[in-house]
Design an enzyme around this catalytic site. Structure first.
Site, PDB file in Angstrom:
ATOM      1  N   GLY A 173     -14.141  -3.296  16.923  1.00  0.00           N
ATOM      2  CA  GLY A 173     -14.741  -2.965  15.636  1.00  0.00           C
ATOM      3  C   GLY A 173     -15.891  -1.976  15.736  1.00  0.00           C
ATOM      4  CG  LEU A 175      -4.189  -2.214  12.884  1.00  0.00           C
ATOM      5  CD1 LEU A 175      -2.814  -1.777  12.420  1.00  0.00           C
ATOM      6  CD2 LEU A 175      -4.802  -1.152  13.784  1.00  0.00           C
ATOM      7  CG  ASP A 178     -15.617  -9.765  22.292  1.00  0.00           C
ATOM      8  OD1 ASP A 178     -16.076  -9.863  23.445  1.00  0.00           O
ATOM      9  OD2 ASP A 178     -14.410  -9.867  22.045  1.00  0.00           O
ATOM     10  CG  ASN A 179     -18.046 -11.800  25.923  1.00  0.00           C
ATOM     11  OD1 ASN A 179     -18.792 -11.757  26.895  1.00  0.00           O
ATOM     12  ND2 ASN A 179     -16.958 -11.048  25.832  1.00  0.00           N
ATOM     13  CB  CYS A 186     -13.175 -21.130  14.601  1.00  0.00           C
ATOM     14  SG  CYS A 186     -12.821 -21.568  16.274  1.00  0.00           S
ATOM     15  CB  CYS A 239     -10.567 -28.319  12.832  1.00  0.00           C
ATOM     16  SG  CYS A 239     -10.405 -28.053  14.607  1.00  0.00           S
TER      17      CYS A 239
END
Ligand SMILES: [Zn+2]
Lengths: 99, 403
Positions: B47, B77, B136-137, B194, B361
């Site tokens: 992103g 996308l 991302d982490n 999440c 969940c």
């Protein structure tokens, strides 16, 4: 005073972005915040009641850690506290969590 | 940062192409030549990396390095505009190269189709002038930071979460680094799960372009880069604030320099190696091992077992602990209380303390947490649905959508 709540912690403030609390010091403001929203406590403080090391709290645009009186710094109603979250997101799909 | 004694010449084609830069006195011929000489490494082509690499390429940055090991998925996308419908399934570095070369034939794309690790980061970084961190982490964030400090490369940092973004420039000689702001990572259990994940697709565009702007400023040596400042972006309020960051003299990376080599960042961030069934904090990070019959004292029920019970008319009380917006995507038609509000809403559970309860969940991690909370609240017969509603959609009712 107003406390800005980052997105990751808004789950514990009924989605509120800012919370108003009465306070004369930074510490009092935070304590009143977790009194009001008890689920926040574990995210901000250690069981011993110390601010967690990965939680950054700013008084206006200054890091509370670098203020001479730190959390005992006196505050006015017009002051703002901001809690800065650690966020790592960039490409959440690959984060290993939300597959 | 860029050696100005031996700058590459611009061709006539390039002069025409970059004319809108050349007529800006702050860029000019020399600035455009600096951009041509510059080598920028984009860590991640997701992103943030997508708009970042695209704009840097358009601006005439000569060499763009791309680090990614992933392949393009259609769900990327929604925000990763460097990839396209036609490259779904391709390696991200290959897909990104196609788009970048299509935008600017002059760009030199260097592909690193690998996961960035302690073993390769210094070697990869050494050839670049600026590093742009769009990972991302937390593990990779600390890895990129330490490698930037050790190699003396500035880090144009960006990070996003839901509707919120951060940007800064770390690891310059005079400024603070990522560790000065975040001396240690949050324990995995306190990282948003999440339930709170997701991101507004345009937000990485906004933040990635801010990173690109900082990269360009660093290369050109103009303006005031976000050194010693953290920019907070709130897309919902559309407010931008900057906070002062200080270089921490005690910082083990840029202060005391006690970090002399890269470390094990999984360990540093408390992440266990994949496949290990760890304590709650760890398992809540990923999936609970569905093959384990009992995890932390909570029996794990398979979706097949639950289906059999429902068919036999002996279904236990099923509780969905996901968020309302997830319930709206797909649900099993059972009562729902989000895991975060469970402690305050225990009274709403309509069955006795000794009644059998199965909690579900999305994939089984939050429901494990919720099961423990129910047990603590005095419920004595609580099971966790292993694999959650995703497993149900996979193995019991394939007509259900997966998200
Ligand atoms: Zn530092």
């Amino acid at each position: 005073m107003e406390i800005h709540i980052p997105t990751p912690l808004r789950a514990f403030t009924d989605r509120q972005e800012t919370v108003s609390v009465p306070a004369t010091t930074v510490a009092e403001g935070l304590e009143n915040l977790v009194q009001k929203h008890s689920a926040m406590r574990a995210h901000l403080f250690t069981p011993e009641g110390k601010l967690r090391s990965f939680v950054n709290v700013y008084l206006n645009d200054e890091d509370v850690r670098y203020l001479p009186a730190k959390e005992d710094t006196t505050v006015a109603d017009t002051d703002e506290l901001t809690i800065i979250p650690s966020i790592a997101g960039g490409t959440p799909a690959a984060a290993g969590c939300c597959r | 940062m860029i050696d100005t004694t031996n700058l590459p010449k611009l061709t006539n084609e390039e002069i025409a192409r970059y004319s809108r830069h050349l007529i800006l006195p702050e860029v000019g011929m020399e600035g455009q030549q600096k951009l041509k000489a510059a080598k920028v490494l984009c860590v991640g082509t997701g992103g943030l990396g997508a708009p970042l690499a695209l704009y840097l390429t358009a601006a005439g940055v000569g060499t763009i390095g791309l680090v990614d090991f992933d392949t393009v998925d259609e769900s990327n996308l929604q925000r990763q505009i460097i990839h396209s419908q036609s490259t779904v399934g391709k390696l991200k570095v290959d897909s990104a190269e196609i788009m970048l070369k299509g935008l600017n034939k002059n760009v030199n794309v260097v592909k690193h189709n690998t996961m960035l690790t302690s073993a390769n980061a210094l070697e990869i970084f050494k050839d670049y002038d600026v590093i742009a961190d769009g990972t991302d982490n937390f593990q990779t964030r600390y890895l990129v930071n330490d490698a930037c400090v050790l190699t003396g490369k500035p880090n144009a940092y960006g990070s996003i979460f839901r509707f919120e973004g951060q940007a800064s420039v770390f690891a310059t000689e005079e400024g603070p680094c990522y560790r000065c702001l975040y001396p240690e990572p949050p324990p995995p259990g306190l990282v948003p799960s999440c339930a709170e994940g997701g991101v507004l697709g345009i937000l990485p565009g906004l933040v990635g372009v801010i990173q690109a702007t900082e990269v360009i400023k660093l290369i050109l040596g103009i303006g005031e880069p976000l050194i010693g400042r953290l920019l907070l972006v709130d897309a919902l309020g559309m407010s931008f604030r900057t906070l002062k960051l200080r270089k921490n003299p005690e910082c083990p990376a840029c202060g005391t320099h006690e970090i002399k080599q890269l470390i094990d960042y999984d360990q540093f961030c408390g992440i266990e190696k994949p496949a290990a069934v760890g304590p709650l904090e760890v398992s809540s990070h990923g999936k609970v091992d569905a093959s384990a019959a009992i995890v932390e004292g909570i029996p794990q029920m398979s979706v097949e077992q639950l289906k059999a019970r429902m068919d036999a008319g002996t279904a236990p009380f099923i509780l969905d602990v996901r968020e309302p917006h997830e319930y709206a995507i797909v649900n099993l038609g059972v009562p729902q209380i989000p895991v975060g509000s469970l402690p305050d809403r225990i009274a709403e559970i309509p069955v006795a303390k000794d009644a059998e309860i199965v909690v579900h969940c999305k994939s089984g991690a939050r429901s494990q947490k919720a099961s423990l909370a129910l047990k603590q609240a005095g419920f004595t017969n609580v099971s966790n649905l292993a694999g959650g509603i995703l497993a149900w959609a996979d193995r019991i009712d394939p007509s259900l959508p997966k998200y």
